[in-house]
Design a protein around this motif. Structure first.
Motif, PDB file in Angstrom:
ATOM      1  N   ARG A  49      20.735  35.854  17.612  1.00 28.30           N
ATOM      2  CA  ARG A  49      20.053  36.491  16.488  1.00 28.30           C
ATOM      3  C   ARG A  49      21.043  36.750  15.361  1.00 28.30           C
ATOM      4  N   THR A 101      15.655  33.827   7.297  1.00 26.69           N
ATOM      5  CA  THR A 101      14.546  32.920   7.548  1.00 26.69           C
ATOM      6  C   THR A 101      14.538  32.454   8.995  1.00 26.69           C
ATOM      7  N   ASP A 102      13.438  31.853   9.400  1.00 28.29           N
ATOM      8  CA  ASP A 102      13.318  31.331  10.764  1.00 28.29           C
ATOM      9  C   ASP A 102      14.365  30.258  11.047  1.00 28.29           C
ATOM     10  N   SER A 103      14.830  29.594  10.001  1.00 26.88           N
ATOM     11  CA  SER A 103      15.847  28.552  10.170  1.00 26.88           C
ATOM     12  C   SER A 103      17.268  29.098  10.122  1.00 26.88           C
ATOM     13  N   GLY A 104      17.403  30.438  10.000  1.00 20.90           N
ATOM     14  CA  GLY A 104      18.725  31.047  10.041  1.00 20.90           C
ATOM     15  C   GLY A 104      19.451  31.077   8.712  1.00 20.90           C
ATOM     16  N   ARG A 105      18.707  31.084   7.604  1.00 19.36           N
ATOM     17  CA  ARG A 105      19.319  31.186   6.288  1.00 19.36           C
ATOM     18  C   ARG A 105      19.133  32.608   5.748  1.00 19.36           C
ATOM     19  N   ASP A 112      17.696  31.368  -0.760  1.00 18.82           N
ATOM     20  CA  ASP A 112      18.184  31.423   0.621  1.00 18.82           C
ATOM     21  C   ASP A 112      19.471  30.616   0.739  1.00 18.82           C
ATOM     22  N   GLU A 114      22.902  29.289   3.277  1.00 17.38           N
ATOM     23  CA  GLU A 114      23.397  28.992   4.617  1.00 17.38           C
ATOM     24  C   GLU A 114      24.347  30.087   5.078  1.00 17.38           C
TER      25      GLU A 114
END
Length: 242
Positions: A49, A101-105, A112, A114
């Motif tokens: 997480r 975000t759900d993509s980890g950004r 958003d 990285e």
């Protein structure tokens, strides 16, 4: 538990970023978070997480929880650096979380980004600068017109501007930085008379009060190398308030 902080300088302009650091917790515990004048961008990862946010200046030492099995990455911003979506006063003694975000950004200022690592965090910072989100505000007393210094605003106006940018008064910044410098000297083995004389404290009682309020440790504990978990806080500037 004793958190071990690894830290390094950065290629980014020192007026923007003071230091990059990382640490890892092995077990759930608490730590002493010392007062500080700087803002920190903090990214943590635990069991897959990702969490991110901006921690503001702290005006006194506090006890903070430490979650287990967590990696922390921090970017300590130089005094006067502002993350535009978050006014300084809104995060003094506080924390502003960033959506992820759900993509980890990481979402900051409507965009958003990285999530950075310890090795490439400079790229993350430069992108925030390029987007106009991370900026340096001038704290100096002079106003320059046509390249020459002119009479600047009143002392009260400068004080209001300083607080608006940093979230703290100049007096608070000096006191907090001086306490950090005192803690550093004591941990390096100096005795209290040397610290008092070097940093301009009135006497031992004045020093002891500052350490209790801002560091959360006594001079004896610091000189003895107290191994209780503490936040990374030392050696941020060559002298208090500079």
């Amino acid at each position: 538990m004793a958190l071990r902080f690894e830290h390094r300088d950065t290629e980014i302009d020192a007026t923007i970023v003071d230091r990059v650091w990382r640490t890892r917790s092995d077990a759930e515990d608490t730590m002493t978070s010392a007062a500080r004048t700087s803002h920190h961008l903090i990214i943590s990862r635990t069991h897959g997480r990702l969490l991110a946010g901006l921690r503001g200046p702290e005006t006194r030492a506090t006890i903070a929880p430490v979650p287990p099995d967590t990696e922390f990455l921090g970017v300590r911003l130089a005094l006067g650096t502002v993350l535009r979506p978050h006014p300084a006063a809104s995060v003094v003694d506080g924390y502003a979380p960033f959506p992820v975000t759900d993509s980890g950004r990481i979402v900051i200022g409507g965009g958003d980004w990285e999530a950075p690592t310890y090795e490439n965090v400079e790229h993350f910072v430069r992108r925030l600068q390029g987007a106009g989100l991370l900026v340096r505000q001038r704290l100096g007393d002079e106003e320059h017109v046509g390249g020459r210094p002119e009479a600047g605003p009143s002392a009260r106006t400068r004080q209001r501007r300083y607080r608006a940018i940093t979230g703290l008064s100049q007096t608070a910044v000096t006191q907090i930085d001086r306490a950090n410098a005192a803690a550093t000297m004591l941990r390096d083995g100096h005795d209290w008379p040397t610290v008092v004389g070097t940093l301009g404290y009135f006497d031992q009682a004045h020093l002891a009060h500052a350490l209790r309020r801002y560091i959360g440790r006594t001079a004896r504990e610091l000189r003895a190398g107290d191994r209780a978990a503490m936040s990374f806080l030392y050696k941020t500037r060559p002298r208090p308030g500079s």
